[in-house]
Design an enzyme around this catalytic site. Structure first.
Site, PDB file in Angstrom:
ATOM      1  N   ARG A  65     -10.442 -11.353   1.599  1.00  0.00           N
ATOM      2  CA  ARG A  65     -11.336 -12.374   1.041  1.00  0.00           C
ATOM      3  C   ARG A  65     -10.721 -13.764   1.141  1.00  0.00           C
ATOM      4  NH1 ARG A  65     -11.330  -9.082  -4.464  1.00  0.00           N
ATOM      5  NH2 ARG A  65     -11.108  -7.482  -2.852  1.00  0.00           N
ATOM      6  N   LYS A 122       0.845  -1.198   0.000  1.00  0.00           N
ATOM      7  CA  LYS A 122       0.000   0.000   0.000  1.00  0.00           C
ATOM      8  C   LYS A 122       0.884   1.253   0.000  1.00  0.00           C
ATOM      9  CE  LYS A 122      -3.793  -1.960   2.774  1.00  0.00           C
ATOM     10  NZ  LYS A 122      -4.937  -1.736   1.878  1.00  0.00           N
TER      11      LYS A 122
END
Length: 486
Positions: free
Chosen positions: A333, A259
């Site tokens: 996920r 990130k």
């Protein structure tokens, strides 16, 4: 201190109307409160406050708070109960003003809804200052009068539940590691005889063949933990439980798909799903709700070490499906895939998962509402009706086959962890990915990325991690415990 409510006049002119408690106090001080209000400026607007000193010996400081118009209720445009929201915001503002003058105890007018008033007071005063030497004075709110003490106490419990989630999300990632998170929850439920906590180690996760979860965890020096909570509040412990599943990434660097450094510190709250569902179960136990709930939280860090997932790696989930990890920052996920597979072991009445899953959800709805993807209109109705009462709103999002094709059309594996059209519909493709691990007929995925933090949007929460939508999950569970039709 004392916080009293006042309604706006129905017309532009005319006297504003006190609540019953406000009227009684004004009589006690021979009308001085009303007199002072009339001479010290324009009528109080909704959410605004005015403080007076020296009116009564028992209350050195009295704050009057604007509640807006009196006869408001459910606002169909806003999808919430406007009266309750007005009370929460006004009471929070009044209690903070008492805190500012360093009075350590405040009595709060119920303003006609003691639960909402308690929520406003307890949520409005909360601040994470564990690690600061200079702290604001601790203020203890209590109900003014005793007529609605049961509703007040219920509001306190609801708000303390959300504050627990806020505490866990706000704390630095070196203070809330996977094991420390699990131990903190275990300590919170220790006093309840009908709650069992299992802190599953890495060896157990391996035996469960949770390859997707383990692939994320292996990049960090912190070992993963699978937290499992059983609350047995139902009349029969064998009754089908409600199963809550929460994403528990205690720090998300993005892994190899790193990130940007700006704002990365906020990723200490990437376990917001786990924080909210675990806090909801703690609250359900405190309220003694008559149903069984199981909470599941896969807990780990997502870090970029030499052992971390690499873009293009293929991992195998608990149900045997292979997943191409095209972006290591789409890790939530992967945890949830294995946890959702495991959730099907419990003959669940419904499975609800919560996760700070996608930046796309923040783009879609901002902080106005939690996005809900569900295969069950029955489940959606309960979640929606709960959110109208709590003011912590939900909004239904699509689970079209259109999105499923974008994650199952994959060159190397059964599916990819990102949609093939890159960022298009990112929250929807993430939900479609999760649906591939669900066979239950009542399942909902709550993407809480947009509601993770509060700047100034929710007036009764200070700036910082929000703990949303804990109260909506609790209210949903309460409604489910009363529902006998399914």
């Amino acid at each position: 201190g004392l916080v009293l409510g006042i309604y706006s006049s129905e017309k532009d002119e005319g006297d504003a109307q006190f609540t019953n408690a406000g009227d009684a106090f004004d009589r006690l001080v021979s009308g001085k409160l009303r007199e002072l209000l009339s001479i010290c400026g324009p009528p109080l607007k909704k959410g605004k406050t005015r403080i007076f000193h020296g009116l009564h010996q028992d209350f050195p400081s009295v704050v009057v708070v604007g509640l807006g118009k009196k006869n408001v209720g459910i606002n169909d445009q806003e999808n919430w109960n406007e009266a309750k929201e007005n009370i929460r915001a006004a009471v929070a503002a009044g209690c903070r003003q008492i805190q500012d003058v360093e009075i350590c105890c405040v009595e709060v007018d119920s303003c006609g809804d003691a639960q909402a008033a308690a929520e406003g007071a307890v949520l409005g005063l909360h601040e994470y200052n564990e690690l600061k030497q200079k702290k604001k004075p601790v203020v203890t709110p209590q109900l003014h009068g005793s007529a609605e003490s049961e509703a007040w106490q219920k509001g306190v419990v609801y708000a303390e539940g959300q504050n627990l989630a806020r505490y866990l999300m706000e704390a630095p990632a070196n203070y809330i590691t996977p094991i420390k998170f699990a131990e903190h929850i275990e300590q919170k439920v220790r006093s309840f005889s009908n709650v069992n906590v299992h802190i599953r180690p890495e060896s157990w996760i391996t035996t469960q063949q949770m390859g997707a979860f383990l692939s994320v965890a292996k990049g960090s020096a912190e070992p993963p933990v699978f937290l499992e909570i059983h609350y047995l509040g139902g009349a029969n412990t064998n009754d089908s439980p409600l199963v809550f599943v929460g994403k528990g990434v205690t720090f998300d660097s993005g892994g190899i798909s790193l990130k940007p450094s700006s704002g990365m510190d906020a990723m200490r709250a990437d376990m917001g799903g786990a924080a909210t569902v675990c806090s909801a179960i703690v609250t359900a136990a405190a309220l003694n709700l008559p149903l069984n709930i199981i909470g599941l939280a896969p807990l780990c860090e997502n870090m970029p070490s030499g052992k971390a997932n690499k873009p293009g790696d293929v991992v195998r989930a608990k149900n045997g499906k292979t997943i191409q990890v095209d972006n290591t920052d789409a890790e939530g996920r992967l945890l949830l895939a294995d946890a959702l597979c495991y959730a099907h072991n419990f003959n669940a009445r419904a499975i609800v998962n919560a996760a700070t899953l996608t930046g796309a959800m923040d783009v879609a709805l901002g902080s106005a509402a939690t996005g809900v993807f569900t295969n069950s209109s029955w489940l959606w109705t309960h979640l929606y009706e709960a959110s109208v009462l709590t003011g912590d709103r939900v909004w239904r999002m699509p689970l079209f086959e259109h999105y499923t094709k974008q994650v199952t059309d994959c060159p190397l594996a059964d599916m990819s962890n990102i949609g093939k059209y890159s960022r298009a519909g990112g929250a929807c493709t993430a939900a479609a990915f999760l649906k591939e691990f669900v066979t239950a007929s009542h399942w909902a995925h709550l993407d809480i990325a947009g509601v993770m933090s509060n700047k100034d949007e929710v007036p009764y929460l200070r700036k910082g991690m929000s703990g949303r939508p804990t109260r909506t999950l609790v209210e949903f569970a309460a409604r489910l415990s009363q529902d006998r039709h399914n």
